[in-house]
Design an enzyme around this catalytic site. Structure first.
Site, mmCIF file in Angstrom:
data_model
loop_
_atom_site.group_PDB
_atom_site.id
_atom_site.type_symbol
_atom_site.label_atom_id
_atom_site.label_comp_id
_atom_site.label_asym_id
_atom_site.label_seq_id
_atom_site.Cartn_x
_atom_site.Cartn_y
_atom_site.Cartn_z
ATOM 1 N N LYS A 199 0.836 -1.213 0.000
ATOM 2 C CA LYS A 199 0.000 0.000 0.000
ATOM 3 C C LYS A 199 0.868 1.260 0.000
ATOM 4 O O LYS A 199 0.531 2.263 -0.641
ATOM 5 C CB LYS A 199 -0.940 -0.023 1.209
ATOM 6 C CG LYS A 199 -2.127 -0.939 0.942
ATOM 7 C CD LYS A 199 -2.830 -1.429 2.156
ATOM 8 C CE LYS A 199 -3.779 -2.562 1.760
ATOM 9 N NZ LYS A 199 -4.176 -3.403 2.858
ATOM 10 N N GLN A 237 -5.430 -2.765 9.079
ATOM 11 C CA GLN A 237 -5.126 -4.085 8.512
ATOM 12 C C GLN A 237 -5.735 -5.173 9.404
ATOM 13 O O GLN A 237 -5.523 -5.180 10.617
ATOM 14 C CB GLN A 237 -3.589 -4.228 8.436
ATOM 15 C CG GLN A 237 -3.106 -5.394 7.643
ATOM 16 C CD GLN A 237 -3.396 -5.275 6.151
ATOM 17 O OE1 GLN A 237 -3.183 -4.243 5.534
ATOM 18 N NE2 GLN A 237 -3.929 -6.336 5.585
ATOM 19 N N ASP A 241 -11.825 1.712 3.315
ATOM 20 C CA ASP A 241 -11.953 0.256 3.163
ATOM 21 C C ASP A 241 -13.417 -0.177 3.285
ATOM 22 O O ASP A 241 -13.743 -1.338 3.091
ATOM 23 C CB ASP A 241 -11.131 -0.421 4.269
ATOM 24 C CG ASP A 241 -10.371 -1.630 3.749
ATOM 25 O OD1 ASP A 241 -10.357 -1.827 2.529
ATOM 26 O OD2 ASP A 241 -9.800 -2.368 4.575
#
Ligand code: NAP
Length: 280
Positions: A50, A94, A117
């Site tokens: 990322k 994450q 996300d």
């Protein structure tokens, strides 16, 4: 006839280039914060990826690698601080998180306007009711592949194998929003083969190597393999028996090089959208 292999790498490069060009028109670089708890090597690879994507798109990025034993309050405190920062447009946590952390509390703490996300239930609700908002990156990537190759969706039978909150369910909603007739399959589905054989568009997101064999693919179907598994030899693979299924499919995504790279590009696009909204 050989199927068309849908090239996720090329599509991801194209999306990132477009994102970069659009980001250059902003008064401030888009900023993404990636938070990882614990030292999971697989997650670290994703976090590094990322960071690289952010560099390619001209974004500012910050990584937080926090100790596995961090207190939940401390993690929530960091998210709240990132929520209030003007230079951070998107926040990505994450997963998986260590067992003592309440994942639901974490995703609810991310500000909706920075939830790139799309894990906050509010963002998921926006998808459900068809409101504007972020779309989760992996299902959005699968949809982008279908759009890129101009696959008609209206009225088509789409079968999605997998009903997770991050892939199967949102993807089914996104297909439904484009007027497909959608069936969602899971471990309690009675005859998976029978269901799959009805699919004009078959999407697998089960995380089981070789789950989808050629005899489950209708002649001429299009096959999207979202899964990222390791086979017995440790090689990256999807759910679909690629070579055999390719003999029946009209279009098919490979693993690696299919939905995976596009997912990363969608995160960049979501961060750009967040930055554009913040700079209005
Ligand atoms: P998950 O939470 O484990 O969900 C898997 C789903 O598949 C569940 O709904 C499960 O059914 C269903 N399933 C499992 N085995 C099955 C079987 N034998 N028959 C029918 N259904 C079955 O996984 P996930 O997080 O959604 O991820 C799915 C896959 O996508 C994984 O391989 C993951 O690595 C990959 N993934 C890829 C990306 C990307 O960027 N390309 C991103 C995220 C995930 P039940 O609900 O009944 O248990």
């Amino acid at each position: 006839m050989a199927p068309i292999k849908m090239d996720g790498k090329a599509l991801a490069a194209k999306i990132k280039e477009e994102v970069r060009t659009r980001a250059e028109q902003l008064s401030r670089r888009p900023g993404l914060a990636v938070v990882m708890v614990g030292e999971d090597p697989a997650s670290k690879v994703y976090v590094d990826g990322k960071k690289k994507d952010c560099e390619q798109c001209g974004f500012y990025s910050e990584e937080y690698i926090l100790p596995a034993e961090i207190a939940q309050e401390e993690l929530l405190g960091l998210i709240e601080e990132l929520n209030s920062r003007a230079d951070i447009d998107g926040i990505l946590i994450q997963h998986p998180l260590p067992g003592h952390i309440d994942e639901k509390a974490v995703v609810r703490t991310i500000a909706v306007d920075k939830d790139v996300d799309c894990f906050n239930p509010y963002s998921v609700g926006q998808l459900l009711v068809g409101e504007e908002g972020f779309r989760p990156c992996t299902p959005a990537a699968a949809m982008r592949m279908l759009h890129e190759y101009e696959i008609p969706l209206s009225g088509k039978n789409c079968v999605v194998v997998g009903r997770s909150n991050i892939v199967g369910k949102p993807l089914a909603l996104m297909l439904l929003a484009e007027h497909a007739t959608v069936t969602i399959c899971h471990t309690r589905t009675r005859d998976l083969k029978e269901q799959c054989l009805r699919a004009d568009i078959l999407v697998s997101a089960a995380g089981r190597p070789s789950l989808i064999t050629a005899d489950m693919v209708k002649e001429g179907a299009m096959v999207v393999d979202v899964a990222m598994n390791r086979n017995k030899a440790g090689k990256l693979c999807g759910d679909v028996d690629y070579d055999a299924a390719a003999e029946k499919a009209s279009y098919i995504t490979p693993v690696p090089g299919g939905v995976g790279p596009v997912t990363r590009a969608m995160l960049m696009e979501n961060t750009l959208l967040a930055a554009q909204a913040h700079q209005k």
